[in-house]
Design a protein around this motif. Structure first.
Motif, mmCIF file in Angstrom:
data_model
loop_
_atom_site.group_PDB
_atom_site.id
_atom_site.type_symbol
_atom_site.label_atom_id
_atom_site.label_comp_id
_atom_site.label_asym_id
_atom_site.label_seq_id
_atom_site.Cartn_x
_atom_site.Cartn_y
_atom_site.Cartn_z
ATOM 1 N N PHE A 91 3.816 3.366 -7.590
ATOM 2 C CA PHE A 91 4.157 2.030 -8.065
ATOM 3 C C PHE A 91 3.351 1.633 -9.294
ATOM 4 C CE2 PHE A 91 4.057 -2.739 -7.416
ATOM 5 C CZ PHE A 91 5.352 -2.934 -7.847
ATOM 6 N N ILE A 92 2.166 2.227 -9.458
ATOM 7 C CA ILE A 92 1.360 1.916 -10.632
ATOM 8 C C ILE A 92 2.081 2.345 -11.902
ATOM 9 C CG2 ILE A 92 0.084 4.093 -10.609
ATOM 10 C CD1 ILE A 92 -1.345 0.606 -11.426
ATOM 11 N N GLY A 93 2.864 3.428 -11.809
ATOM 12 C CA GLY A 93 3.664 3.843 -12.959
ATOM 13 C C GLY A 93 4.767 2.849 -13.270
ATOM 14 N N ASP A 94 5.392 2.296 -12.225
ATOM 15 C CA ASP A 94 6.415 1.271 -12.437
ATOM 16 C C ASP A 94 5.822 0.032 -13.096
ATOM 17 O OD1 ASP A 94 8.525 2.734 -11.327
ATOM 18 O OD2 ASP A 94 7.980 2.123 -9.294
ATOM 19 N N ILE A 95 4.625 -0.362 -12.665
ATOM 20 C CA ILE A 95 3.970 -1.517 -13.279
ATOM 21 C C ILE A 95 3.694 -1.251 -14.750
ATOM 22 C CG2 ILE A 95 1.885 -2.924 -13.259
ATOM 23 C CD1 ILE A 95 1.744 -2.539 -10.251
ATOM 24 N N GLY A 96 3.191 -0.060 -15.056
ATOM 25 C CA GLY A 96 2.906 0.273 -16.446
ATOM 26 C C GLY A 96 4.149 0.227 -17.324
ATOM 27 N N MET A 131 0.829 -1.201 0.000
ATOM 28 C CA MET A 131 0.000 0.000 0.000
ATOM 29 C C MET A 131 0.865 1.254 0.000
ATOM 30 S SD MET A 131 -3.109 -0.864 -0.260
ATOM 31 C CE MET A 131 -3.778 0.787 0.102
ATOM 32 N N THR A 132 1.985 1.215 0.720
ATOM 33 C CA THR A 132 2.898 2.354 0.725
ATOM 34 C C THR A 132 3.463 2.612 -0.664
ATOM 35 O OG1 THR A 132 3.494 1.897 3.028
ATOM 36 C CG2 THR A 132 4.991 3.299 1.761
ATOM 37 N N LEU A 133 3.787 1.552 -1.367
ATOM 38 C CA LEU A 133 4.312 1.706 -2.726
ATOM 39 C C LEU A 133 3.304 2.406 -3.631
ATOM 40 C CD1 LEU A 133 6.074 -1.744 -3.316
ATOM 41 C CD2 LEU A 133 7.182 0.483 -3.097
ATOM 42 N N ALA A 159 18.422 -2.516 -1.331
ATOM 43 C CA ALA A 159 19.422 -1.670 -0.681
ATOM 44 C C ALA A 159 18.976 -1.244 0.713
ATOM 45 C CB ALA A 159 19.697 -0.441 -1.550
ATOM 46 N N LEU A 160 17.653 -1.141 0.923
ATOM 47 C CA LEU A 160 17.104 -0.737 2.222
ATOM 48 C C LEU A 160 16.717 -1.937 3.088
ATOM 49 C CD1 LEU A 160 14.787 2.154 0.960
ATOM 50 C CD2 LEU A 160 17.056 2.370 2.000
ATOM 51 N N LEU A 161 17.000 -3.160 2.629
ATOM 52 C CA LEU A 161 16.622 -4.388 3.342
ATOM 53 C C LEU A 161 15.120 -4.451 3.618
ATOM 54 C CD1 LEU A 161 19.545 -4.785 5.915
ATOM 55 C CD2 LEU A 161 19.274 -5.912 3.692
ATOM 56 N N ASN A 162 14.329 -3.914 2.680
ATOM 57 C CA ASN A 162 12.872 -3.912 2.831
ATOM 58 C C ASN A 162 12.314 -5.138 2.105
ATOM 59 O OD1 ASN A 162 10.096 -3.389 2.868
ATOM 60 N ND2 ASN A 162 10.413 -1.176 2.763
ATOM 61 N N THR A 163 12.325 -6.271 2.805
ATOM 62 C CA THR A 163 11.864 -7.502 2.171
ATOM 63 C C THR A 163 10.372 -7.482 1.875
ATOM 64 O OG1 THR A 163 11.602 -8.536 4.349
ATOM 65 C CG2 THR A 163 13.705 -8.861 3.203
ATOM 66 N N GLY A 164 9.614 -6.679 2.606
ATOM 67 C CA GLY A 164 8.184 -6.580 2.339
ATOM 68 C C GLY A 164 7.907 -6.048 0.944
ATOM 69 N N GLN A 165 8.615 -4.981 0.552
ATOM 70 C CA GLN A 165 8.434 -4.420 -0.778
ATOM 71 C C GLN A 165 8.974 -5.359 -1.857
ATOM 72 O OE1 GLN A 165 10.054 -0.470 -0.924
ATOM 73 N NE2 GLN A 165 8.568 0.376 0.514
#
Length: 288
Positions: free
Chosen positions: A90-95, A82-84, A249-255
């Motif tokens: 993030f929708i732009g990255d998906i596109g 949800m944060t993404l 790089a941020l160790l954010n395994t959730g993302q």
């Protein structure tokens, strides 16, 4: 002992098996080879595996068996997702990723399918092209990235070329095999009816191989998703692969996990759409 009446059916258990054959037991349809499963049952079984997978994941992470630094739990993954969407577009990255996959794959298919048909139909062309195509088919597309960056920079052309290289040679060889495996009796019948070489290709080979060619394109489209992520991991400022690199790089395994799941969901939807389109376009095909 009481004799059974003449003409009365014998009990099922009393029917003897033919000599030399063991009595056959009635198997459950799910355990019988090649027995189709009802559509509703298929959906239920497929969904149950996902439920089991997420259940095991939740038990392993929430139960403390694996540190959350190395593997985020499902709830943390959902919050990071949800944060993404809300903070990082993030929708732009998906596109961007979808556009790259479709662009590179379509470019490869438009050139590879006619070449594969040509190779499958004419054995001289197959003898000329097949050794080089087979050689290139084993070259990993990721190995070309340093050269492609030198030749095309780090823009969109480089990423499209990675997907093109990874898809093109696979499609060519698989289509050639599909076309070359046409039934010889149909070809001979077409010659008997007066067809020429071009007519054989247009009216016999292509229609006969069309369902298998469509299935080949569906399979290679799945491979194209692996190539685009590799292309986006290096020298990219957008896309799902770029997001995964930043999260690592941020160790954010959730993302990271959320990005992987999004790729899988998009691939699954495209695969189902492709399969349904193939079934409607080629209802006579045995490939389902």
């Amino acid at each position: 002992m009481t004799q059974a009446r003449i003409g009365s059916p014998a009990p099922a258990a009393a029917v003897a098996a033919p000599a030399g054959e063991a009595p056959q037991r009635r198997r459950h349809p799910w355990l019988a080879p090649l027995v189709p499963v009802a559509p509703n049952t298929r959906w239920m079984l497929g969904l149950s595996f996902f439920v089991l997978f997420f259940g095991v994941w939740a038990v392993v992470t929430l139960g403390g068996f694996v540190p959350r630094t190395f593997l985020a739990d499902p709830m943390t993954m959902a919050r990071e997702g949800m944060t993404l969407f809300t903070e990082y577009n993030f929708i732009g990255d998906i596109g961007m990723t979808v556009w790259r996959v479709v662009g590179g794959f379509v470019l490869a298919a438009v050139i590879a399918v006619p070449l594969g048909i040509f190779m499958g139909a004419y054995k001289a062309a197959e003898a000329f092209f097949e050794p080089f195509v087979s050689f290139c088919r084993y070259l990993p597309a990721s190995a070309f990235i340093p050269l492609l960056i030198l030749w095309a920079g780090i823009g969109e052309t480089q990423k499209l070329l990675v997907i093109f290289i990874g898809s093109f040679f696979q499609i060519v060889l698989m289509v050639a095999v599909a076309v070359g495996g046409a039934r010889k009796d149909l070809v001979e019948a077409a010659y008997t009816l007066g067809a020429n070489s071009a007519g054989i290709v247009r009216r016999v080979l292509i229609p006969g191989a069309a369902p298998e060619i469509a299935e080949i394109l569906r399979l290679v489209l799945g491979w194209a998703w692996t190539y685009v992520i590799v292309a986006e991991l290096i020298g990219s400022s957008s896309g799902i692969g770029h997001m995964i690199t930043d999260s690592q790089a941020l160790l954010n395994t959730g993302q990271i996990i959320f990005g992987i799941i999004v790729i899988g969901c998009i691939g699954l939807v495209s695969d189902l759409v492709f399969k349904r389109a193939n079934q409607r376009l080629f209802p006579w095909s045995s490939i389902q």
